[in-house]
Design an enzyme around this catalytic site. Structure first.
Site, short mmCIF file in Angstrom:
data_model
loop_
_atom_site.label_atom_id
_atom_site.label_comp_id
_atom_site.label_asym_id
_atom_site.label_seq_id
_atom_site.Cartn_x
_atom_site.Cartn_y
_atom_site.Cartn_z
N HIS A 1 0.84 -1.20 0.00
CA HIS A 1 0.00 0.00 0.00
C HIS A 1 0.88 1.26 0.00
O HIS A 1 0.55 2.29 0.59
CB HIS A 1 -0.91 -0.01 1.23
CG HIS A 1 -2.29 0.52 1.01
ND1 HIS A 1 -3.39 -0.30 0.83
CD2 HIS A 1 -2.78 1.79 0.94
CE1 HIS A 1 -4.47 0.44 0.69
NE2 HIS A 1 -4.13 1.71 0.73
N ARG B 1 1.81 2.72 3.41
CA ARG B 1 0.79 3.50 4.12
C ARG B 1 0.05 2.69 5.17
O ARG B 1 -0.74 3.23 5.94
CB ARG B 1 -0.23 4.05 3.12
CG ARG B 1 0.33 5.03 2.16
CD ARG B 1 -0.58 5.25 0.96
NE ARG B 1 -1.76 6.04 1.22
CZ ARG B 1 -1.79 7.37 1.31
NH1 ARG B 1 -0.66 8.04 1.17
NH2 ARG B 1 -2.91 8.02 1.51
C1 LIG Z 1 -3.36 9.21 -1.71
C2 LIG Z 1 -3.46 7.71 -1.85
C3 LIG Z 1 -4.70 7.12 -1.81
C4 LIG Z 1 -4.80 5.73 -1.94
N1 LIG Z 1 -6.04 5.16 -1.97
C5 LIG Z 1 -6.16 3.83 -2.17
C6 LIG Z 1 -7.44 3.26 -2.32
O1 LIG Z 1 -8.45 3.92 -2.32
N2 LIG Z 1 -7.49 1.91 -2.49
C7 LIG Z 1 -6.35 1.13 -2.51
O2 LIG Z 1 -6.44 -0.09 -2.65
N3 LIG Z 1 -5.13 1.66 -2.40
C8 LIG Z 1 -5.00 3.00 -2.25
N4 LIG Z 1 -3.77 3.55 -2.20
C9 LIG Z 1 -2.57 2.69 -2.36
C10 LIG Z 1 -2.21 2.57 -3.85
O3 LIG Z 1 -3.17 1.83 -4.54
C11 LIG Z 1 -0.87 1.87 -4.06
O4 LIG Z 1 -0.88 0.61 -3.43
C12 LIG Z 1 0.33 2.67 -3.55
O5 LIG Z 1 0.12 4.05 -3.72
C13 LIG Z 1 1.56 2.23 -4.31
O6 LIG Z 1 2.69 2.87 -3.84
P1 LIG Z 1 3.35 4.17 -4.52
O7 LIG Z 1 2.46 5.31 -4.18
O8 LIG Z 1 4.67 4.24 -3.85
O9 LIG Z 1 3.43 3.92 -6.00
C14 LIG Z 1 -3.63 4.93 -2.09
C15 LIG Z 1 -2.40 5.55 -2.13
C16 LIG Z 1 -2.29 6.92 -2.04
C17 LIG Z 1 -0.94 7.56 -2.12
C1 LIG Z 2 -12.12 8.24 4.42
C2 LIG Z 2 -10.81 8.41 3.69
C3 LIG Z 2 -10.17 7.10 3.44
C4 LIG Z 2 -9.03 7.22 2.49
C5 LIG Z 2 -8.44 5.86 2.28
C6 LIG Z 2 -7.59 5.80 1.10
C7 LIG Z 2 -6.15 5.81 1.43
O1 LIG Z 2 -5.58 6.76 1.88
C8 LIG Z 2 -5.43 4.63 1.22
O2 LIG Z 2 -6.03 3.62 0.86
O3 LIG Z 2 -4.19 4.65 1.39
#
Ligand SMILES: Cc1cc2nc3c(=O)[nH]c(=O)nc-3n(C[C@H](O)[C@H](O)[C@H](O)COP(=O)(O)O)c2cc1C
Ligand SMILES: CCCCCCC(=O)C(=O)O
Length: 381
Positions: A268, A271
């Site tokens: 992720h 994150r």
């Molecule tokens: C601002 C943000 C929002 C994200 N929202 C989601 C999401 O809604 N669903 C999800 O599966 N992953 C979400 N991710 C994770 C991304 O799908 C992905 O796994 C990750 O950003 C990959 O790493 P990178 O940003 O270093 O390329 C999010 C990442 C970021 C940065």
């Molecule tokens: C209610 C806001 C949730 C945002 C989740 C998405 C995100 O930041 C992520 O998946 O990473």
């Protein structure tokens, strides 16, 4: 943010000088976004060690060039989940893209259409999926396992009606990662981005510890998700099912046994769980466990065409791009195109110098982990 006080779109900014790398584009984005939005986008969980490890482990992989292989016209074309793609990349699902630019997901979908790559629409999109389908881009639909199972069913129906080619269930969100930047900023979404239920939930997120988005997310995600639910999901949809957020080889083997159509090795983007391995470090053991039973895609930390080639050399079927797309999105559709053209140019350059006329050749490249810095990926199993 590129909206004025009255909410009308301001002029889309252009970068101060032509960016040559994703890092250049990120530096530009950092100057354009509100600090707390920048923190939400670029930040990770905990002390961000996994976020950093994704980068350092990628940078420590050396590819050994092959020579005398006619690389006058290298091709980056491939197939991703059965659909032709102009590059071995898709855009990762990312929530609420209108935080970055008023055109949000629409700008990204249009840029993907033009670049000939798939766009994964987040379950938390700030633009309805049918509007994105109208761009003609290849769409994959991401799902979170919401406690409100009717919402999952609605997302599946919408995905099928919008002509999506796959559903991508993210399995690494039992709750939101402990993102210290967002907690310190008590980060929440501006009005008008979230859907009705999420808008109400965010407004009612209360004052318990954590950021507003984490408090709300904890009320909507179902941490009871387990393998029985994967069987249920496969029965609910005619679309290929992809699991995103696999790191352990045993989970990868189970996914293949359950007959999923692909997996995405992902932490992720650092994150969720700070302490997880880098995805490029986890990849070799996952590939061994899957043993060609389904495609293995990867994301987290990919910032250059060379990084993409590194993953392909190690055996990935393709790379999902996260933050680089949001950095470009600061400049709207043109900005996303800029990010994708930088990555394509770098990928072609790396392929040419390593003797890869196509991506099949990339899978034959020898890779070396810089000595003394890291264990070889196989040793991580
Ligand atoms: C601002 C943000 C929002 C994200 N929202 C989601 C999401 O809604 N669903 C999800 O599966 N992953 C979400 N991710 C994770 C991304 O799908 C992905 O796994 C990750 O950003 C990959 O790493 P990178 O940003 O270093 O390329 C999010 C990442 C970021 C940065
Ligand atoms: C209610 C806001 C949730 C945002 C989740 C998405 C995100 O930041 C992520 O998946 O990473």
């Amino acid at each position: 943010m590129t909206t004025t006080d009255t909410g009308t779109p301001a002029a889309t900014p252009s970068p101060p000088q032509t960016p040559l790398t994703v890092d250049d584009i990120a530096q530009w984005a950092a100057t354009e976004l509100e600090p707390e939005v920048w923190d939400f986008v670029c930040g990770g969980a905990g002390d961000e060690s996994t976020l950093q490890l994704n980068r350092t482990d990628l940078a420590n992989i050396r590819l050994v060039p092959r020579v005398l292989r006619d690389v006058a016209h290298p091709s980056t074309h491939t197939t991703l989940l059965g659909t032709p793609a102009a590059m071995p990349v898709a855009v990762a699902p990312m929530a609420y893209q209108r935080l970055i630019h008023p055109h949000g997901e629409l700008a990204v979908a249009r840029a993907c259409k033009r670049a000939g790559i798939p766009f994964t629409v987040s379950a938390l999109t700030s633009t309805p999926i049918d509007q994105l389908a109208a761009t003609g881009a290849t769409l994959w639909a991401q799902l979170y396992w919401f406690t409100d199972r009717a919402r999952v069913g609605e997302l599946l129906t919408q995905a099928e009606q919008a002509g999506c080619r796959a559903v991508v269930l993210s399995v690494d969100m039992p709750r939101m990662g402990r993102r210290l930047r967002d907690i310190r900023n008590d980060f929440t979404l501006p009005a008008g981005l979230a859907s009705g239920a999420d808008a109400a939930g965010l407004a009612a997120a209360g004052t318990r510890p954590g950021s507003s988005i984490a408090r709300h997310t904890d009320t909507i995600m179902d941490a009871q998700l387990n393998w029985d639910d994967i069987e249920w999901l496969s029965r609910q949809t005619v679309l290929p099912v992809v699991l995103k957020g696999i790191l352990d080889a045993r989970d990868a083997a189970l996914a293949a046994e359950f007959g999923v159509d692909a997996i995405v090795v992902s932490n992720h983007g650092g994150r969720q769980f700070d302490g997880a391995p880098s995805t490029i470090g986890a990849l070799p053991a996952v590939l061994d466990a899957v043993a060609d039973r389904c495609p293995v895609l990867i994301d987290s930390g990919f910032r250059s065409g060379l990084d993409i080639l590194r993953a392909m050399a190690l055996g990935a079927g393709g790379v999902l791009l996260g933050r680089p797309i949001l950095y470009g999105l600061v400049g709207g559709e043109r900005g996303v195109e800029l990010t994708l053209s930088v990555l394509r140019e770098e990928l072609l350059d790396a392929m040419t110098h390593t003797g890869c006329a196509d991506l099949r050749a990339a899978a034959d490249l020898a890779s070396v982990i810089s000595e003394g810095l890291l264990p070889a990926p196989a040793a991580l199993t």
